[in-house]
Design an enzyme around this catalytic site. Structure first.
Site, mmCIF file in Angstrom:
data_model
loop_
_atom_site.group_PDB
_atom_site.id
_atom_site.type_symbol
_atom_site.label_atom_id
_atom_site.label_comp_id
_atom_site.label_asym_id
_atom_site.label_seq_id
_atom_site.Cartn_x
_atom_site.Cartn_y
_atom_site.Cartn_z
ATOM 1 N N GLY A 1 0.430 -1.156 -4.725
ATOM 2 C CA GLY A 1 1.114 -2.132 -4.133
ATOM 3 C C GLY A 1 1.357 -3.449 -5.376
ATOM 4 N N CYS B 1 -4.476 2.502 -7.421
ATOM 5 C CA CYS B 1 -3.612 1.400 -8.161
ATOM 6 C C CYS B 1 -4.190 0.126 -7.389
ATOM 7 C CB CYS B 1 -2.188 1.325 -7.937
ATOM 8 S SG CYS B 1 -1.454 0.564 -8.999
ATOM 9 N N HIS C 1 -1.632 6.820 -10.728
ATOM 10 C CA HIS C 1 -0.740 7.346 -9.751
ATOM 11 C C HIS C 1 -0.941 8.901 -9.635
ATOM 12 C CE1 HIS C 1 1.140 3.725 -8.377
ATOM 13 N NE2 HIS C 1 0.830 3.486 -9.467
ATOM 14 N N GLU D 1 0.032 10.746 -7.223
ATOM 15 C CA GLU D 1 1.140 11.606 -6.637
ATOM 16 C C GLU D 1 2.219 11.693 -7.541
ATOM 17 O OE1 GLU D 1 1.925 6.915 -6.902
ATOM 18 O OE2 GLU D 1 0.338 8.242 -6.502
ATOM 19 N N GLY E 1 -0.497 -4.376 -13.556
ATOM 20 C CA GLY E 1 -0.668 -5.541 -14.610
ATOM 21 C C GLY E 1 -2.005 -6.205 -14.445
#
Length: 366
Positions: free
Chosen positions: A221, A248, A333, A335, A292
């Site tokens: 997100g 994440c 990630h 995925e 970030g």
């Protein structure tokens, strides 16, 4: 002749290029992405909410856009910056051009600028506020507006689902907490036979546990993990009662829930070729990343967490696991949309963890 457009930075830097996408001229935090492919998945990744993406690869849009590769229903980024935008894509799956989709979703962009120069600027000075204007005479006032512009702090509520829904599988039951999930997380779980219930970011622990899932996933997100205190409380409520896996932002929230701290990176990790080392095996994986913020490794020392993966480029924390409970997370990630599939095995580890936990529960209750 395409109309002129200007990309303006808060430090007064100006890049003149050509109009791309929407006339809805926006402001946002400008970042760069180093992936060579996967621009459709990138612009539809909710983790870019409110940001302007600079693509370092020089040609964007050459294989068009298709209906199947979106990672969210509606892209929520604030703009795109490219060296060259292809106007005549060629691919058997393509249905629209890159520009068509930017216009459709009201996303402004600019082409014909030196993206290498912009990337160097961000690497040197860190992420900056930037925006678009089509009128050169407005630039001095626009620079002052950028300096005063406040970046959003409520990105997760903007992109999280408002109501729960189910993506049907056939075996294990997983609750996916949506902080701005990428659709391929659901696809990977479904491919492994999981029945996935997607719930809003602020769903309490008791509601999740009341669904009697075999496991919980914390999605990726946008934004600062400190802006989602509800999730920290929820994680504390489920830890040890059910296995879970964070990706994440979900990784960062897991760390915060155990007393670790996050910090904002100078320019973050965004791309599909970031090398990560698994400290247990010594193996190196190329990973897809978009963040970030990162977890301060020193702050992990006084928690029940253990660092499992590190980034080879800068040494930052890329994976954590609880020392005694069935819970782990990664900053990147697995995925992999877009990106290499080196880390898909982490979904299999999550499946194994759920099965083992379920078997122990049966033994205890026998």
């Amino acid at each position: 002749m395409l109309e002129k457009r200007y990309l303006v930075f808060e430090d007064g830097s100006i890049y003149e290029g050509r109009k791309l996408g929407s006339d809805n001229l926006t402001k946002g935090e400008i970042v760069f992405n180093t992936a060579m492919t996967g621009y459709q998945e990138t612009i539809s990744d909710p983790s870019y909410t409110g940001q302007i993406i600079t693509f370092t690869y020089p040609l964007i849009g050459n294989y068009g856009i298709n209906r199947d590769d979106f990672e969210s229903l509606v892209p929520t980024l604030s703009g795109v910056v490219v060296k060259e935008a292809s106007t005549h894509p060629s691919n058997f799956r393509q249905q629209k051009t890159f520009n068509d989709v930017l216009v459709q979703y009201d996303i402004p962009g600019i082409s014909g600028v030196d993206t290498r120069s912009i990337t160097r600027k961000i690497r040197e000075h860190g992420v900056l506020k930037a925006g678009f204007t089509d009128h050169a005479e407005d630039i001095p006032a626009f620079i002052e507006e950028l300096k005063q512009f406040e970046l959003s702090r409520d990105e997760v509520p903007m992109v999280s689902t408002k109501t729960p829904y189910v993506s049907t599988g056939s075996d294990l039951s997983v609750v996916l907490v949506d902080f701005g999930k990428k659709q391929n997380i659901v696809r990977e779980l479904n491919a492994r036979g999981c029945n996935v219930t997607v719930v809003p970011y602020n769903t309490p622990a008791e509601i999740i546990l009341g669904m009697s899932p075999d496991g919980v996933m914390l999605s990726n997100g946008p934004g600062d993990p400190e802006d989602v205190p509800e999730a920290v409380e929820m994680i504390q409520g489920i830890l040890g009662k059910i296995p879970f896996f964070g990706i994440c932002l979900g990784h960062q929230l897991f760390a915060l829930s155990q007393g670790a701290e996050a910090f904002k990176m100078k320019f973050g990790h965004r791309g599909a070729n970031h090398p990560v080392k698994d400290l247990a095996t010594g193996k190196i994986a190329l990973t897809s990343q978009n963040h970030g913020y990162a977890i301060d490794e020193a702050s992990v020392a006084n928690t029940d967490l253990e660092v499992t993966h590190i980034a080879l480029n800068d040494g930052t924390v890329e994976g954590l696991k609880h020392k005694t409970l069935p819970a782990f997370s990664v900053q990147y990630h697995p995925e992999a949309c877009p990106g290499p599939t080196d880390s898909n095995y982490l979904f299999d580890q999550f499946i194994d963890m759920m099965k083992e936990f379920k078997a122990k529960e049966r033994t205890v209750n026998a």
